[in-house]
Motif scaffolding. Structure first.
Motif, mmCIF file in Angstrom:
data_model
loop_
_atom_site.group_PDB
_atom_site.id
_atom_site.type_symbol
_atom_site.label_atom_id
_atom_site.label_comp_id
_atom_site.label_asym_id
_atom_site.label_seq_id
_atom_site.Cartn_x
_atom_site.Cartn_y
_atom_site.Cartn_z
ATOM 1 N N LYS A 39 -73.443 -67.016 97.656
ATOM 2 C CA LYS A 39 -72.208 -67.080 98.438
ATOM 3 C C LYS A 39 -72.105 -65.959 99.473
ATOM 4 O O LYS A 39 -71.388 -66.090 100.452
ATOM 5 N N SER A 40 -72.821 -64.851 99.251
ATOM 6 C CA SER A 40 -72.854 -63.764 100.231
ATOM 7 C C SER A 40 -74.253 -63.163 100.252
ATOM 8 O O SER A 40 -74.903 -63.055 99.216
ATOM 9 N N PHE A 41 -74.676 -62.769 101.444
ATOM 10 C CA PHE A 41 -76.002 -62.192 101.625
ATOM 11 C C PHE A 41 -75.893 -61.047 102.612
ATOM 12 O O PHE A 41 -75.438 -61.225 103.743
ATOM 13 N N PHE A 42 -76.280 -59.859 102.155
ATOM 14 C CA PHE A 42 -76.211 -58.662 102.979
ATOM 15 C C PHE A 42 -77.605 -58.085 103.168
ATOM 16 O O PHE A 42 -78.436 -58.155 102.267
ATOM 17 N N THR A 43 -77.848 -57.515 104.340
ATOM 18 C CA THR A 43 -79.099 -56.808 104.597
ATOM 19 C C THR A 43 -78.769 -55.405 105.088
ATOM 20 O O THR A 43 -77.653 -55.132 105.545
ATOM 21 N N ASP A 54 -71.813 -59.488 105.989
ATOM 22 C CA ASP A 54 -72.317 -60.658 105.280
ATOM 23 C C ASP A 54 -72.993 -61.585 106.288
ATOM 24 O O ASP A 54 -72.360 -62.060 107.233
ATOM 25 N N VAL A 55 -74.269 -61.832 106.097
ATOM 26 C CA VAL A 55 -75.043 -62.683 107.010
ATOM 27 C C VAL A 55 -74.477 -64.106 107.036
ATOM 28 O O VAL A 55 -74.437 -64.750 108.080
ATOM 29 N N PHE A 56 -74.020 -64.599 105.892
ATOM 30 C CA PHE A 56 -73.546 -65.981 105.793
ATOM 31 C C PHE A 56 -72.121 -66.170 106.295
ATOM 32 O O PHE A 56 -71.732 -67.283 106.622
ATOM 33 N N GLY A 57 -71.321 -65.116 106.317
ATOM 34 C CA GLY A 57 -69.938 -65.261 106.747
ATOM 35 C C GLY A 57 -69.203 -66.253 105.853
ATOM 36 O O GLY A 57 -69.103 -66.069 104.651
ATOM 37 N N GLU A 58 -68.719 -67.334 106.427
ATOM 38 C CA GLU A 58 -67.983 -68.366 105.696
ATOM 39 C C GLU A 58 -68.919 -69.361 105.001
ATOM 40 O O GLU A 58 -68.462 -70.197 104.235
ATOM 41 N N ASN A 59 -70.196 -69.311 105.295
ATOM 42 C CA ASN A 59 -71.163 -70.269 104.748
ATOM 43 C C ASN A 59 -71.764 -69.766 103.443
ATOM 44 O O ASN A 59 -71.502 -68.646 103.017
ATOM 45 N N TYR A 60 -72.580 -70.592 102.829
ATOM 46 C CA TYR A 60 -73.302 -70.209 101.621
ATOM 47 C C TYR A 60 -74.623 -70.964 101.597
ATOM 48 O O TYR A 60 -74.837 -71.896 102.377
#
Length: 111
Positions: A39-43, A54-60
């Protein structure tokens, strides 16, 4: 006349050589082979102690799917830390991944 053209060609070559190199975006394929959606992805660059947005923002990213991720942070960096927050709110952190060399990353339950 020939000297003016030659001088212009030399000036152009020097201008090209002296222009700063712009960092390129880093693209890689992220595959989710885990049992849960991400649900969230950070780099974050490996030498930085804070996470980017969060790379995905509202997406997953649903389980069993993949996506091409673009890191456009302006850095000339290949080694990143990654933080995944799964749909069950569990977290997984992978440190020091060379995304330029790999060109892809697969998240699985075995990690």
């Amino acid at each position: 006349m020939k000297r003016a053209v030659a001088g212009g060609a030399i000036a152009l070559a020097l201008a090209v050589l002296c222009t700063p190199v712009l960092a390129e975006d880093l693209d890689f394929v992220l595959t989710n082979n885990s049992s849960f959606a991400v649900k969230s992805f950070f780099t974050s660059p490996a030498d930085v102690d804070t996470w980017e947005e969060d790379v995905f923002g509202e997406n997953y990213l649903p389980a069993g799917n993949y996506v091409t991720v673009t890191i456009g942070d302006g850095r000339e960096q290949c080694t990143y830390d990654m933080k995944f927050i799964m749909e069950d709110d569990s977290e997984f952190i992978e440190k020091g991944v060379d995304l330029c060399e790999l060109g892809e990353y697969t998240l699985s339950d075995a990690q």
